[in-house]
Design an enzyme around this catalytic site. Structure first.
Site, PDB file in Angstrom:
ATOM      1  N   ASP A  38       0.843  -1.192   0.000  1.00 38.38           N
ATOM      2  CA  ASP A  38       0.000   0.000   0.000  1.00 38.38           C
ATOM      3  C   ASP A  38       0.884   1.250   0.000  1.00 38.38           C
ATOM      4  O   ASP A  38       1.616   1.489   0.962  1.00 38.38           O
ATOM      5  CB  ASP A  38      -0.888  -0.046   1.258  1.00 38.38           C
ATOM      6  CG  ASP A  38      -2.002   0.977   1.228  1.00 38.38           C
ATOM      7  OD1 ASP A  38      -2.071   1.791   0.293  1.00 38.38           O
ATOM      8  OD2 ASP A  38      -2.824   0.954   2.167  1.00 38.38           O
ATOM      9  N   ASP A  39       0.837   1.995  -1.082  1.00 38.68           N
ATOM     10  CA  ASP A  39       1.599   3.249  -1.179  1.00 38.68           C
ATOM     11  C   ASP A  39       3.115   3.019  -1.219  1.00 38.68           C
ATOM     12  O   ASP A  39       3.896   3.831  -0.728  1.00 38.68           O
ATOM     13  CB  ASP A  39       1.277   4.209  -0.015  1.00 38.68           C
ATOM     14  CG  ASP A  39      -0.118   4.797  -0.082  1.00 38.68           C
ATOM     15  OD1 ASP A  39      -0.927   4.341  -0.916  1.00 38.68           O
ATOM     16  OD2 ASP A  39      -0.392   5.736   0.694  1.00 38.68           O
ATOM     17  N   CYS A  78      -6.046   4.421  -3.281  1.00 39.41           N
ATOM     18  CA  CYS A  78      -6.314   3.109  -2.712  1.00 39.41           C
ATOM     19  C   CYS A  78      -7.559   2.376  -3.206  1.00 39.41           C
ATOM     20  O   CYS A  78      -7.461   1.350  -3.877  1.00 39.41           O
ATOM     21  CB  CYS A  78      -6.400   3.235  -1.198  1.00 39.41           C
ATOM     22  SG  CYS A  78      -4.892   3.827  -0.404  1.00 39.41           S
ATOM     23  N   HIS A 133     -10.999  -1.897   2.545  1.00 37.50           N
ATOM     24  CA  HIS A 133     -11.194  -0.559   1.968  1.00 37.50           C
ATOM     25  C   HIS A 133     -12.136  -0.544   0.759  1.00 37.50           C
ATOM     26  O   HIS A 133     -11.990   0.270  -0.141  1.00 37.50           O
ATOM     27  CB  HIS A 133      -9.836   0.071   1.575  1.00 37.50           C
ATOM     28  CG  HIS A 133      -9.866   1.567   1.599  1.00 37.50           C
ATOM     29  ND1 HIS A 133      -8.961   2.373   0.922  1.00 37.50           N
ATOM     30  CD2 HIS A 133     -10.728   2.427   2.224  1.00 37.50           C
ATOM     31  CE1 HIS A 133      -9.250   3.634   1.146  1.00 37.50           C
ATOM     32  NE2 HIS A 133     -10.309   3.693   1.923  1.00 37.50           N
ATOM     33  N   ASP A 276      -0.595  -0.872  -4.659  1.00 38.12           N
ATOM     34  CA  ASP A 276      -1.913  -0.416  -5.123  1.00 38.12           C
ATOM     35  C   ASP A 276      -1.875   0.929  -5.809  1.00 38.12           C
ATOM     36  O   ASP A 276      -2.833   1.324  -6.475  1.00 38.12           O
ATOM     37  CB  ASP A 276      -2.921  -0.405  -3.960  1.00 38.12           C
ATOM     38  CG  ASP A 276      -2.648   0.708  -2.952  1.00 38.12           C
ATOM     39  OD1 ASP A 276      -1.489   1.145  -2.810  1.00 38.12           O
ATOM     40  OD2 ASP A 276      -3.624   1.141  -2.291  1.00 38.12           O
ATOM     41  N   ASN A 277      -0.800   1.652  -5.629  1.00 40.15           N
ATOM     42  CA  ASN A 277      -0.610   2.947  -6.307  1.00 40.15           C
ATOM     43  C   ASN A 277       0.822   3.390  -6.041  1.00 40.15           C
ATOM     44  O   ASN A 277       1.540   2.742  -5.277  1.00 40.15           O
ATOM     45  CB  ASN A 277      -1.619   4.015  -5.836  1.00 40.15           C
ATOM     46  CG  ASN A 277      -1.734   4.151  -4.334  1.00 40.15           C
ATOM     47  OD1 ASN A 277      -2.727   3.728  -3.738  1.00 40.15           O
ATOM     48  ND2 ASN A 277      -0.712   4.700  -3.704  1.00 40.15           N
TER      49      ASN A 277
HETATM   50 CA    CA Z   1      -2.683   3.017  -1.451  1.00 39.36          CA
END
Ligand code: CA
Length: 468
Positions: A38-39, A78, A133, A276-277
């Site tokens: 994540d990130d 996200c 999420h 995810d990004n």
């Molecule tokens: Ca993210």
């Protein structure tokens, strides 16, 4: 509906030292493990050029499979990105273009079929460990969306050391484990790893799909002393904490791989790893070098991610694959490999035939991004990327040579018009957002409201109303 699994052939589309493929023939469908960071910054794993700390386990995974050098997610932040990954469809098709606000009754529309739901037909048991999420209301719960087990957090992030009562905020509510609230114990990333290992141990002997959706290294920046000590050559305290968080994530990948090996499942399991990004570089001290910009933008720093897939003995090992691919491709790759028919309404592509050299040419002619209800658009072909950000002139890049999007290509307008036209046609086919964004109600893009009919004056007026 089952069909014959693909025979394994030599890879003609990949490059690298080791063919590493098995003899042709039918084999049992594998287990699937999707590990989502994540990130995570684009440069923050070893195989992407990381310098100031190490990710030996993620690198080992990459070395055992195929590393995608032009890999994207379908959204620069996200929840919409995860909605695309788990449906194989551009999330704009079902209005999932914002993060769901916590306790607001927003979530991934029930019209959509998620990957674990699709896998049910092939007899897979599915588990999610980590960040959901995709809606915290009961009807959006993972157990209502095809997962047999859930251990993790329903919201967009969590404190890594503690939780509070059920009425606490999104980042402090208790975790959920098999339907019961449980506190954070120890360090959250390690706790999630333990839950993932537990799932694999219990599900061995039966086909399984594990969606290991770490919230690391998403903020808050928190790590225990023993992890900070392992990266103590980093002098910037924020970068050191971030490095410690990624180190714990890398440890987790290593423990999952070691367990698969111990159980004799390495060759029977297809493992994906991606983020995810892109990294929100100022917020969590991540590093997107050499990409432009960050999470939240449609520049490469928002949507281009580290991405690998490994299936030892079946897919080539130690290779790179250079054509653009998308996280949308995970859904069809998994369902086809499981022996199921791929639904016709999805945007992803089964990558296995491309990785085996059975299919040539790019899996995607064109990829699209749209964020903030039309404030940001981008599209990519093999050769070009067009970025349209509200208030700026269109930017055209020769993206293969200019990965940093630093030198706009001069254009007589033809290519820009052509790509803008395809972008608009893609956009206007989508419904309005299923719920408003966190910045409140804003006027809907005239093309969204009217279909293809809006003229430039209306679009200009819309832009002016938005106060940019
Ligand atoms: Ca993210």
């Amino acid at each position: 509906m089952r069909r014959a699994l693909l025979a394994v052939l030599m890879c003609g589309a990949c490059s690298g030292p080791d063919a590493g493929v098995a003899p042709a023939g039918e084999q049992q469908p594998p287990n699937f493990v999707v590990i989502l960071a994540d990130d995570l910054g684009y440069a923050d794993v070893g195989f992407q050029g990381l310098q100031d700390f190490a990710t030996p386990n993620i690198d080992r995974l990459a070395a055992s499979g195929v590393r995608f050098t032009n890999a994207y997610v379908s959204h620069p932040y996200c929840s919409p990105s995860r909605a695309g990954l788990l449906t194989g469809r551009y999330q704009h098709r079902f209005g999932h273009v914002h993060n769901p606000k916590f306790r607001a009754g927003e979530g991934l529309p029930l019209s959509e079929t998620l990957l674990p739901q699709a896998l049910t037909e092939a007899g897979y048991a599915s588990g999610i460990v980590g960040k959901w999420h995709l809606g915290d209301a009961p009807r959006f719960h993972p157990l209502e969306r095809g997962f047999d087990e859930f251990f993790g957090l329903l919201g967009g992030g969590h404190d890594y050391f503690k939780s509070a009562g059920a009425d606490a905020g999104e980042y402090l509510i208790p975790l959920e484990a098999h339907g019961e609230p449980v506190p954070v114990e120890g360090y959250l990333t390690e706790q999630l790893t333990e839950a993932a290992l537990d799932f694999v141990r219990r599900r061995t002997g039966h086909p399984f799909f594990l969606y290991l959706s770490y919230n690391a290294p998403h903020g808050p920046l928190q790590a225990p002393p023993e992890l900070l000590d392992r990266v103590n050559s980093i002098t910037d305290p924020r970068r050191q904490t971030y490095a410690a968080m990624v180190t714990s994530l890398d440890d987790g990948v290593g423990e999952v791989l070691a367990l698969l090996e111990e159980l004799g499942l390495s060759e029977g399991t297809m493992v994906f790893f991606l983020s995810d990004n892109g990294g929100p570089t100022p917020a969590n001290a991540s590093d997107n070098t050499p990409l432009r910009a960050t999470k939240g933008t449609v520049y490469e720093g928002g949507v281009r991610v580290p991405f690998v897939v490994a299936w030892p003995g079946r897919l080539p090992a130690g290779r790179t694959y250079d054509a653009p691919v998308s996280a949308l491709d995970i859904f069809p790759t998994v369902v086809a490999t499981a022996g199921l028919e791929t639904p016709t309404n999805i945007d992803g592509v089964n990558l296995v035939p491309y990785l085996l050299g059975e299919e040539h040419g790019p899996p995607h002619e064109q990829l699209f991004w749209q964020s903030d209800e039309g404030e940001q658009f981008a599209t990519r072909t093999a050769e070009h990327k067009l970025v349209r950000v509200l208030g700026r002139e269109p930017e055209l890049y020769a993206i293969e040579e200019d990965i940093s999007e630093s030198n706009p290509v001069s254009d007589d307008g033809v290519r820009i018009r052509e790509l803008s036209g395809s972008m608009e046609a893609w956009h206007v086919a989508h419904p309005p957002p299923a719920w408003p964004g966190t910045r409140g109600e804003r006027p809907v893009h005239p093309n969204t409201a009217k279909g293809l009919g809006a003229d430039q004056a209306e679009i200009d007026a819309w832009m002016a109303r938005r106060g940019n």
